[in-house]
Design an enzyme around this catalytic site. Structure first.
Site, PDB file in Angstrom:
ATOM      1  N   SER A  22       0.837  -1.190   0.000  1.00  0.00           N
ATOM      2  CA  SER A  22       0.000   0.000   0.000  1.00  0.00           C
ATOM      3  C   SER A  22       0.878   1.248   0.000  1.00  0.00           C
ATOM      4  O   SER A  22       1.967   1.254   0.586  1.00  0.00           O
ATOM      5  CB  SER A  22      -0.891  -0.011   1.249  1.00  0.00           C
ATOM      6  OG  SER A  22      -1.923   0.910   1.155  1.00  0.00           O
ATOM      7  N   ALA A  59       2.088   8.575  -1.489  1.00  0.00           N
ATOM      8  CA  ALA A  59       1.391   9.745  -2.017  1.00  0.00           C
ATOM      9  C   ALA A  59       2.399  10.728  -2.596  1.00  0.00           C
ATOM     10  O   ALA A  59       3.259  11.247  -1.883  1.00  0.00           O
ATOM     11  CB  ALA A  59       0.572  10.406  -0.911  1.00  0.00           C
ATOM     12  N   GLN A 101       1.066   6.487  -6.384  1.00  0.00           N
ATOM     13  CA  GLN A 101      -0.178   7.150  -6.003  1.00  0.00           C
ATOM     14  C   GLN A 101      -0.014   8.652  -6.190  1.00  0.00           C
ATOM     15  O   GLN A 101       0.841   9.278  -5.563  1.00  0.00           O
ATOM     16  CB  GLN A 101      -0.522   6.844  -4.544  1.00  0.00           C
ATOM     17  CG  GLN A 101      -1.862   7.429  -4.104  1.00  0.00           C
ATOM     18  CD  GLN A 101      -2.111   7.235  -2.633  1.00  0.00           C
ATOM     19  OE1 GLN A 101      -1.450   7.856  -1.801  1.00  0.00           O
ATOM     20  NE2 GLN A 101      -3.063   6.369  -2.290  1.00  0.00           N
ATOM     21  N   TYR A 184      -7.911  14.162   1.793  1.00  0.00           N
ATOM     22  CA  TYR A 184      -7.124  15.018   0.912  1.00  0.00           C
ATOM     23  C   TYR A 184      -8.032  15.626  -0.158  1.00  0.00           C
ATOM     24  O   TYR A 184      -9.244  15.436  -0.138  1.00  0.00           O
ATOM     25  CB  TYR A 184      -5.938  14.230   0.353  1.00  0.00           C
ATOM     26  CG  TYR A 184      -5.007  13.774   1.466  1.00  0.00           C
ATOM     27  CD1 TYR A 184      -4.526  14.694   2.391  1.00  0.00           C
ATOM     28  CD2 TYR A 184      -4.639  12.442   1.629  1.00  0.00           C
ATOM     29  CE1 TYR A 184      -3.705  14.303   3.445  1.00  0.00           C
ATOM     30  CE2 TYR A 184      -3.829  12.043   2.671  1.00  0.00           C
ATOM     31  CZ  TYR A 184      -3.357  12.982   3.577  1.00  0.00           C
ATOM     32  OH  TYR A 184      -2.554  12.597   4.631  1.00  0.00           O
TER      33      TYR A 184
END
Length: 358
Positions: A22, A59, A101, A184
């Site tokens: 992840s 991210a 991501q 976000y």
């Protein structure tokens, strides 16, 4: 036979198993230039060596003001592409698919990283900036000023996501995930707890999901046809009046029509007062609901054992299991899982002398 270790093919990409890493922020671009370093090569490459089928980089901001902290990674500049190539090369060489991501922190931007001696908003004099959001309302009252995006500013965000997606492919990534979760920017627009706009990007359900879907379409158009596009969502806000699983199923269907290949189901993050009942596998039902609606899904959240991960896929609750903290604790989780489940493990040849029975 293990369903967890069956390959997954999407578009032109083949995952050797259904286990992925992840995206997890490490806030380690210490030069504050958004560029990955040798540390990121080692960190992400180690998980690929450990047997994961997919390794998603954390991210990664699509513009400088979209960073959570000044030390976040980015893909807002062509100059960052070269710095990413050693990362994607290391992951690819170890047999995993490199994913990234793409994110924009919105009103939750410009904060100190978790281990800094201070918390809260980073002052402009120390490398911080004024965040943007759907409105001028901050995440916490003490956070300070937030600039409400104009419609032109919203369009600029869409363009930034598309440009970052094209750079990601140029850098060697074979899968792109759009971050629409955890409070976000895209989640801020989606949830009625935050989005109080009265223009075309607010109000109705159709208005609130408009930005997310525009970003998905722009990213899909910016990458080659053989590159999968995933979407991470917060399936519920855990607050009355916020997003529900039914809302997420609707968004997932619309995102699928817009070009998304899989929806990665997390939860929470929109507001600081949500009460999240975290427990082993507590987010798996969200992935199951999305998959039952005909949209491929990924399950996340306190999945920590091979048997648990196997059951998620074997029972048809999700197509992929993504591990976060467990992948930090055990970079070789897939090798252990294969042994426990009695299937051939993706041992790298350099490690075969340590394989069971060697």
């Amino acid at each position: 036979m293990s369903r967890l270790f069956e390959p997954l093919v999407q578009r032109g990409v083949r995952l050797r198993n259904r286990l992925g890493v992840s995206p997890m922020c490490t806030y380690s671009a210490d030069a504050m230039d958004g560029r990955p370093t040798p540390w990121h090569v080692a960190h992400l490459g180690a998980r690929a060596i450990g047997g994961f089928g997919l390794v998603i980089a954390e991210a990664t901001a699509v513009e400088p003001r979209g960073r959570i902290t000044p030390q976040d990674l980015g893909l807002w500049s062509d100059a960052q592409v070269d710095a990413w190539r050693p990362v994607t090369a290391a992951v690819t060489a170890a047999g995993a698919v490199p994913g990234v991501q793409l994110a924009h922190a919105g009103r939750k931007a410009s904060t100190f990283r978790p281990w800094a001696p201070r918390s809260g908003r980073v002052p402009v004099a120390e490398g911080g900036w004024t965040p943007v959001g759907p409105t001028a309302e901050p995440f916490r009252s003490e956070d300070g000023e937030v600039e409400a995006l104009t419609e032109a500013g919203v369009r600029g965000v869409v363009e930034a996501f598309a440009a970052a997606a094209a750079r990601a492919v140029d850098a060697g990534f074979r899968l792109v995930e759009v971050h629409g979760a955890h409070g976000y920017l895209l989640h801020q627009f989606l949830t009625p707890l935050v989005n109080r706009r009265e223009d075309a990007y607010g109000g109705s359900v159709e208005g609130r999901e408009r930005l997310l879907l525009e970003v998905v379409r722009a990213v899909r158009a910016a990458v080659p046809e053989d590159v999968p596009v995933w979407l991470r969502v917060s399936a519920t806000d855990w607050v009355e009046g916020g997003l529900t699983v039914d809302d997420t199923v609707r968004v997932a269907r619309h995102a699928r029509e817009a070009g998304v290949d899989l929806v990665d189901c997390s939860s929470g993050g929109a507001v600081p007062y949500a009460k999240v009942p975290a427990a082993p596998g507590y987010q798996v039902p969200f992935a199951a609901a999305v998959r039952a609606a005909g949209v491929p899904s990924a399950a996340v959240g306190l999945i920590t054992t091979p048997a648990q991960a196997e059951a998620v896929v074997a029972d048809g609750q999700a197509d992929v299991v993504l591990l976060g903290r467990e992948a930090l604790r055990d970079p070789h989780f897939p090798l252990r899982a294969a042994r426990e489940l009695g299937v051939p493990a993706p041992w790298p040849p350099q490690y075969l002398r340590a394989a069971p029975g060697a």
